[in-house]
Design a protein around this motif. Structure first.
Motif, PDB file in Angstrom:
ATOM      1  N   ALA A 213      33.748 -64.789  -4.429  1.00 17.09           N
ATOM      2  CA  ALA A 213      34.425 -64.798  -3.133  1.00 17.09           C
ATOM      3  C   ALA A 213      33.531 -65.325  -2.016  1.00 17.09           C
ATOM      4  N   HIS A 214      32.227 -65.109  -2.103  1.00 13.96           N
ATOM      5  CA  HIS A 214      31.312 -65.488  -1.023  1.00 13.96           C
ATOM      6  C   HIS A 214      30.838 -66.936  -1.095  1.00 13.96           C
ATOM      7  N   LYS A 215      31.278 -67.676  -2.098  1.00 12.39           N
ATOM      8  CA  LYS A 215      30.830 -69.059  -2.220  1.00 12.39           C
ATOM      9  C   LYS A 215      31.315 -69.904  -1.042  1.00 12.39           C
ATOM     10  N   LEU A 216      30.543 -70.912  -0.692  1.00  7.73           N
ATOM     11  CA  LEU A 216      30.844 -71.846   0.397  1.00  7.73           C
ATOM     12  C   LEU A 216      30.911 -71.134   1.746  1.00  7.73           C
ATOM     13  N   ALA A 217      30.141 -70.061   1.876  1.00 12.14           N
ATOM     14  CA  ALA A 217      30.063 -69.310   3.137  1.00 12.14           C
ATOM     15  C   ALA A 217      31.446 -68.914   3.643  1.00 12.14           C
ATOM     16  N   ALA A 218      32.275 -68.460   2.738  1.00  8.35           N
ATOM     17  CA  ALA A 218      33.677 -68.221   3.061  1.00  8.35           C
ATOM     18  C   ALA A 218      33.921 -66.848   3.685  1.00  8.35           C
ATOM     19  N   ARG A 219      35.040 -66.754   4.430  1.00 13.86           N
ATOM     20  CA  ARG A 219      35.641 -65.443   4.677  1.00 13.86           C
ATOM     21  C   ARG A 219      36.137 -64.936   3.333  1.00 13.86           C
ATOM     22  N   THR A 220      36.087 -63.638   3.136  1.00  9.04           N
ATOM     23  CA  THR A 220      36.384 -63.125   1.803  1.00  9.04           C
ATOM     24  C   THR A 220      37.546 -62.142   1.805  1.00  9.04           C
TER      25      THR A 220
ATOM     26  N   ARG B 133      42.489 -52.237 -13.074  1.00  6.25           N
ATOM     27  CA  ARG B 133      42.831 -52.005 -11.672  1.00  6.25           C
ATOM     28  C   ARG B 133      43.342 -53.267 -10.984  1.00  6.25           C
ATOM     29  N   ARG B 134      44.131 -53.050  -9.949  1.00  5.50           N
ATOM     30  CA  ARG B 134      44.530 -54.116  -9.033  1.00  5.50           C
ATOM     31  C   ARG B 134      44.042 -53.727  -7.634  1.00  5.50           C
ATOM     32  N   PRO B 135      42.756 -53.896  -7.359  1.00  4.07           N
ATOM     33  CA  PRO B 135      42.256 -53.478  -6.037  1.00  4.07           C
ATOM     34  C   PRO B 135      42.902 -54.260  -4.912  1.00  4.07           C
ATOM     35  N   ALA B 136      43.303 -53.538  -3.873  1.00  2.00           N
ATOM     36  CA  ALA B 136      43.946 -54.147  -2.705  1.00  2.00           C
ATOM     37  C   ALA B 136      42.883 -54.694  -1.760  1.00  2.00           C
ATOM     38  N   PRO B 137      43.250 -55.632  -0.894  1.00  4.42           N
ATOM     39  CA  PRO B 137      42.273 -56.179   0.055  1.00  4.42           C
ATOM     40  C   PRO B 137      41.873 -55.163   1.113  1.00  4.42           C
ATOM     41  N   ASP B 138      40.655 -55.277   1.589  1.00  7.99           N
ATOM     42  CA  ASP B 138      40.189 -54.452   2.694  1.00  7.99           C
ATOM     43  C   ASP B 138      40.979 -54.811   3.948  1.00  7.99           C
ATOM     44  N   PRO B 139      41.442 -53.836   4.732  1.00  7.62           N
ATOM     45  CA  PRO B 139      42.268 -54.139   5.911  1.00  7.62           C
ATOM     46  C   PRO B 139      41.576 -55.066   6.921  1.00  7.62           C
ATOM     47  N   VAL B 140      40.287 -54.881   7.114  1.00  9.27           N
ATOM     48  CA  VAL B 140      39.564 -55.729   8.065  1.00  9.27           C
ATOM     49  C   VAL B 140      39.488 -57.159   7.545  1.00  9.27           C
ATOM     50  N   GLU B 141      39.161 -57.305   6.266  1.00  8.44           N
ATOM     51  CA  GLU B 141      39.116 -58.643   5.682  1.00  8.44           C
ATOM     52  C   GLU B 141      40.497 -59.300   5.728  1.00  8.44           C
ATOM     53  N   LEU B 142      41.535 -58.523   5.453  1.00  3.53           N
ATOM     54  CA  LEU B 142      42.891 -59.074   5.481  1.00  3.53           C
ATOM     55  C   LEU B 142      43.252 -59.558   6.883  1.00  3.53           C
ATOM     56  N   ALA B 143      42.917 -58.784   7.895  1.00  2.03           N
ATOM     57  CA  ALA B 143      43.225 -59.182   9.270  1.00  2.03           C
ATOM     58  C   ALA B 143      42.513 -60.485   9.643  1.00  2.03           C
ATOM     59  N   GLU B 144      41.240 -60.616   9.235  1.00  2.79           N
ATOM     60  CA  GLU B 144      40.499 -61.838   9.497  1.00  2.79           C
ATOM     61  C   GLU B 144      41.107 -63.025   8.748  1.00  2.79           C
ATOM     62  N   ALA B 145      41.547 -62.785   7.525  1.00  3.59           N
ATOM     63  CA  ALA B 145      42.171 -63.852   6.743  1.00  3.59           C
ATOM     64  C   ALA B 145      43.456 -64.331   7.394  1.00  3.59           C
ATOM     65  N   VAL B 146      44.249 -63.396   7.882  1.00  2.00           N
ATOM     66  CA  VAL B 146      45.507 -63.756   8.533  1.00  2.00           C
ATOM     67  C   VAL B 146      45.240 -64.588   9.790  1.00  2.00           C
ATOM     68  N   ARG B 147      44.247 -64.194  10.560  1.00  2.03           N
ATOM     69  CA  ARG B 147      43.906 -64.982  11.754  1.00  2.03           C
ATOM     70  C   ARG B 147      43.479 -66.396  11.371  1.00  2.03           C
ATOM     71  N   ALA B 148      42.719 -66.510  10.303  1.00  4.12           N
ATOM     72  CA  ALA B 148      42.263 -67.828   9.872  1.00  4.12           C
ATOM     73  C   ALA B 148      43.438 -68.715   9.452  1.00  4.12           C
ATOM     74  N   VAL B 149      44.387 -68.148   8.720  1.00  7.60           N
ATOM     75  CA  VAL B 149      45.535 -68.932   8.277  1.00  7.60           C
ATOM     76  C   VAL B 149      46.416 -69.324   9.451  1.00  7.60           C
ATOM     77  N   ARG B 150      46.657 -68.395  10.347  1.00  4.61           N
ATOM     78  CA  ARG B 150      47.539 -68.691  11.491  1.00  4.61           C
ATOM     79  C   ARG B 150      46.937 -69.760  12.419  1.00  4.61           C
ATOM     80  N   SER B 151      45.619 -69.834  12.469  1.00  2.00           N
ATOM     81  CA  SER B 151      44.988 -70.795  13.370  1.00  2.00           C
ATOM     82  C   SER B 151      44.755 -72.158  12.719  1.00  2.00           C
TER      83      SER B 151
END
Length: 625
Positions: free
Chosen positions: A337-344, A213-231
Motif C-alpha cells: 500500500a505504501h509504494k510510490l509514496a501513496a495515500r493508503t 478476515r476482511r479488514p475494513a479501512p481506517d476511517p481517517v484513511e478513508l476520509a483522506e482517500a475520498v478527498r483525493a478522489v473528489r479533487s
C-alpha cells in the motif's frame, strides 16, 4: 484428569492434522489442505509416504507428480483458482527433490499464493552422518540443502523433535490462511523424526477453522482517500490480482458504475471488469493498451487496488508523467500500500471498494473524460479485431490470429493459462476476458514450465472446467512431464503448443538491446559457429502423443479453429499443435518502455544504437515521492 492422547508417528500426526484444517470466509468453509502431491525417495517414503498410505484417500487425497517443481506449480494453479482459500501440500525426499522445490516456492511467494512444502531432511539425531545426498558444510553443522527454501518461503521451520510439530504446524496454517502473509510455507522434516512415535493430544486433531478476515479501512484513511478522489480530474484505477483474491469484482464494478472512473489492469488483475464494460481499458504498462497507457500518462490520481506495481506496470517508472500525479493504494498489506509514496487504504479489497463507493455517493468524473476514454477503447477494439482476424483461412496463422481463433471457441467459464514467452504481451494487450477466473497469467515470476501443471491444478480445483495451457516450444521443452499426470488422472486439459523454433520473446528483446538474437534460436550450428543453420528436426507433437495426449495438428487458420473446437469438446487430455507465421507478426507494438539495461560501451553497431535509444528512454524515469 489426564488429557486423551493418540500415539502416532510425526508423519502420521501431520497428515491427520492437515486433514481437519479449514478456512472460512463470508460464512463459506473450505478445506485448507485439499490434497498432497508427492514424489517419494529415501527421505520421505517411510515417513510421509507410509502416513499417506495409512490415512487413505478419504483422509488425504494423494497426487503423483513427475517433477518436484511442477508439483508446486500445480498446487499454485489450484490455490489461485480457489481465491487462495484452499491449498495443497507437496512432499519430496531430501537432496535434489527438495532443491527442485525452490523455483516453485519463489513463484508462490512472489505471487502471494499459499502452498505447503514438506521436504525430507537429514537425521536429527545425526546417527548416520553424512547421509546419501547430504551437503556437508564445513562451518555450519545444522545447514542442509533445505535452507535454500528460507528466502523464498513466508514461513520456514525444521521440525527436529516430535513436540515441535504442534506449534510449527499451527504457525504454518496461520500463514497459509492469512491473505496479508500467505505464500510458500516450508516444514523441513528430518527423515528419522518423520518415523518417530509420540503421544499426541487429541485436541491437535480436532477440526480447526481459520477465518479469513476482511479488514475494513481506517476511517481517517478513508476520509483522506475520498478527498483525493473528489479533487482529481483524471483519476485512473489500476486493478491488480488482489481484486480477484478478495472476490471484489462486483464491488469494483459498483464503484466504477457510480463514479465513471476507468480501470486498467495488471496481468494479475485482468478480468476484474468484463472486457465489454465501457470503463474497462485493458492492460496497462509495457504490455498495455494504447488507451490505458495514454490515460496513465495524464492521470492526476492513480488508484492502485491489490497491485504490487511491478516494473511492467509502471513502465519502469516512466508511465505516470503528470508532474502533479499522486497515488492512492488500497491493499491488504501495508508493504504494498505504501509504494510510490501513496495515500493508503490498508484493508480488504472488497471492503475498501465498498466503503469508497458509499463515501463517494453523488461523485462522478467529468462527462468529457468519460467520452475521451470510451472513444479510446473503441479505437483499441479495432486494433484487436485486426490482430485477431484472418483474411485468408488457408494461410499459416500468426500468433495473434491463434488467439483470435481461441477467442471464438472459449466460453465464459473457460480458463486460459500462460506464464512466459511472447504470449503474455499479446494476451495482456488483446485478450477479451469474459469472467474473473478466465485470464490466468503467472507474471510475478514469469516461469517457463508453469502452464501445464497449473492447468492440472485448475482442473482439480474446478472439475469439468475447460482449461487451456498456452505454451511455446521453449516453454514446452522446459517441463512437459506433467502431461503424464493429466493422462493418469484423466484430466481433460487442453494444451495449445506453438512451434516457433526458439525463444521468440527473448529473441525480440535481444534485438532491441543490441544482442542481435544471440543464443535464442533452436537451429543447427552454421559454419561460422553460430546457431543460424536449419531449424532442428524436433517433433513436439509426437512427443506430446508419446506421453499419452491426443494430438491435433493444424497448419492453417481454418484447421486451427476446427482443432480448437474439437479439443474443447473432448473428454481427454488434448494437444493442438500449430507452427505459426513468425515472418509476419501481427501483434501491435508496445505502448510503453521497459528498462533492460544496455551495454554502455560496445563495438557492435547494434548495441551502440540500442544504447542511444536507452539513454533517450531512461531520461523520462522518475521517482514518485
Amino acid at each position: 484428569m489426564s488429557t486423551p492422547t493418540r500415539r502416532l508417528t510425526v508423519a502420521q500426526a501431520l497428515v491427520r492434522f492437515l486433514s481437519v484444517q479449514y478456512t472460512e470466509r463470508d460464512g463459506v468453509r473450505h478445506r485448507l489442505i485439499a490434497g498432497t502431491w508427492g514424489i517419494f525417495g529415501h527421505g520421505n517414503v517411510a515417513g510421509l509416504g507410509q502416513a499417506l498410505l495409512e490415512a487413505g484417500e478419504g483422509v488425504m487425497p494423494f497426487h503423483q507428480g513427475r517433477n518436484e517443481q511442477s508439483m508446486v506449480h500445480a498446487a499454485v494453479g489450484h490455490a489461485r483458482h480457489l481465491d487462495r482459500l484452499s491449498a495443497q501440500a507437496v512432499t519430496t525426499s531430501i537432496g535434489p527433490g527438495a532443491t527442485n522445490l525452490v523455483t516453485g516456492a519463489a513463484l508462490a511467494t512472489i505471487n502471494r499464493i499459499p502452498v505447503l512444502l514438506l521436504p525430507g531432511d537429514y537425521f536429527a539425531t545425526r546417527t548416520a552422518d553424512p547421509l546419501l545426498q547430504q551437503l556437508e558444510h564445513p562451518t555450519e553443522a545444522d545447514v542442509s540443502v533445505n535452507d535454500t527454501l528460507r528466502p523464498v518461503s513466508r514461513w520456514f521451520d525444521r521440525v527436529t523433535r516430535p513436540e515441535a510439530l504442534i506449534p510449527s504446524a499451527l504457525n504454518a496454517m496461520r500463514i497459509l490462511a492469512d491473505p496479508a502473509e500467505t505464500g510458500a510455507v516450508t516444514l523441513a522434516l528430518p527423515q528419522d523424526v518423520q518415523a518417530e512415535a509420540h503421544d499426541w493430544p487429541e485436541e491437535f486433531f480436532a477440526d480447526r477453522v481459520w477465518r479469513v478476515r476482511r479488514p475494513a479501512p481506517d476511517p481517517v484513511e478513508l476520509a483522506e482517500a475520498v478527498r483525493a478522489v473528489r479533487s482529481a480530474s483524471r483519476p485512473l484505477i489500476v486493478a491488480g490480482g488482489g481484486i480477484h483474491h478478495s472476490k471484489a469484482e462486483e464491488a469494483l464494478k459498483a464503484l466504477v458504475d457510480a463514479t465513471g472512473i476507468p480501470v486498467a489492469s495488471t496481468q494479475a488483475g485482468k478480468g476484474s471488469l468484463r472486457h465489454d464494460h465501457p470503463a474497462d481499458l485493458g492492460g496497462i504498462g509495457h504490455t498495455g493498451t494504447s488507451v490505458s497507457d495514454d490515460l496513465a500518462r495524464t492521470a492526476d490520481l492513480v488508484i492502485g487496488v491489490g497491485t504490487r506495481y511491478t516494473d511492467f506496470t509502471t513502465a519502469s517508472g516512466t508511465l505516470f508523467l503528470d508532474p502533479d500525479v499522486r497515488f492512492l493504494n488500497l491493499n491488504i498489506t501495508g508493504f504494498d500500500a505504501h509504494k510510490l509514496a501513496a495515500r493508503t487504504l490498508v484493508c480488504d479489497a472488497r471492503a475498501g471498494l465498498t466503503a469508497l463507493t458509499e463515501a463517494l455517493s453523488g461523485h462522478r468524473v467529468d462527462p468529457a473524460y468519460e467520452s475521451e476514454y470510451r472513444s479510446g477503447r473503441e479505437r483499441w477494439e479495432q486494433v484487436v479485431d485486426a490482430a485477431f482476424g484472418a483474411a485468408d483461412e488457408h494461410a499459416v496463422p500468426t500468433q495473434t490470429q491463434l488467439l483470435g481463433a481461441l477467442d471464438a471457441v472459449v466460453g465464459d467459464e473457460d480458463v486460459v493459462i500462460n506464464a512466459a514467452g511472447s504470449l503474455p504481451g499479446d494476451l495482456h494487450k488483446l485478450w477479451r476476458a469474459r469472467s474473473p477466473r478466465q485470464y490466468h497469467l503467472e507474471y510475478g515470476y514469469s516461469c517457463m514450465g508453469y502452464e501445464i501443471p497449473a492447468a492440472i491444478g485448475v482442473q482439480q480445483a474446478s472439475p469439468g472446467t475447460p482449461v487451456w495451457a498456452l505454451v511455446g516450444d521453449g516453454t514446452y521443452l522446459m517441463m512437459p512431464t506433467e502431461i503424464v499426470t493429466a493422462v493418469q488422472e484423466s484430466l481433460p486439459i487442453n494444451l495449445v503448443l506453438i512451434q516457433n523454433h526458439g525463444y521468440a520473446s527473448i529473441g525480440g528483446l535481444s534485438e532491441t538491446v543490441g544482442a542481435e538474437r544471440f543464443g535464442t534460436a533452436y537451429r543447427y550450428r552454421a559454419a561460422d559457429g553460430t546457431f543460424s543453420g536449419a531449424p532442428l528436426p524436433v517433433d513436439l507433437a509426437a512427443n506430446a502423443a508419446s506421453l499419452g495426449m491426443d494430438v491435433l495438428r493444424a497448419k492453417t487458420v481454418r484447421e486451427l479453429r476446427e482443432a480448437l473446437a474439437a479439443a474443447r469438446a473432448s473428454d481427454r487430455p488434448t494437444c493442438v499443435y500449430v507452427e505459426t507465421d513468425t515472418a509476419n507478426p501481427a501483434a501491435p507494438p508496445t505502448e510503453a518502455w521497459w528498462d533492460v539495461p544496455v551495454a554502455e560501451v560496445a563495438s557492435r553497431e547494434a548495441a551502440v544504437q540500442a544504447r542511444g535509444e536507452y539513454d533517450h528512454q531512461v531520461a523520462d524515469r522518475r521517482r514518485h515521492l
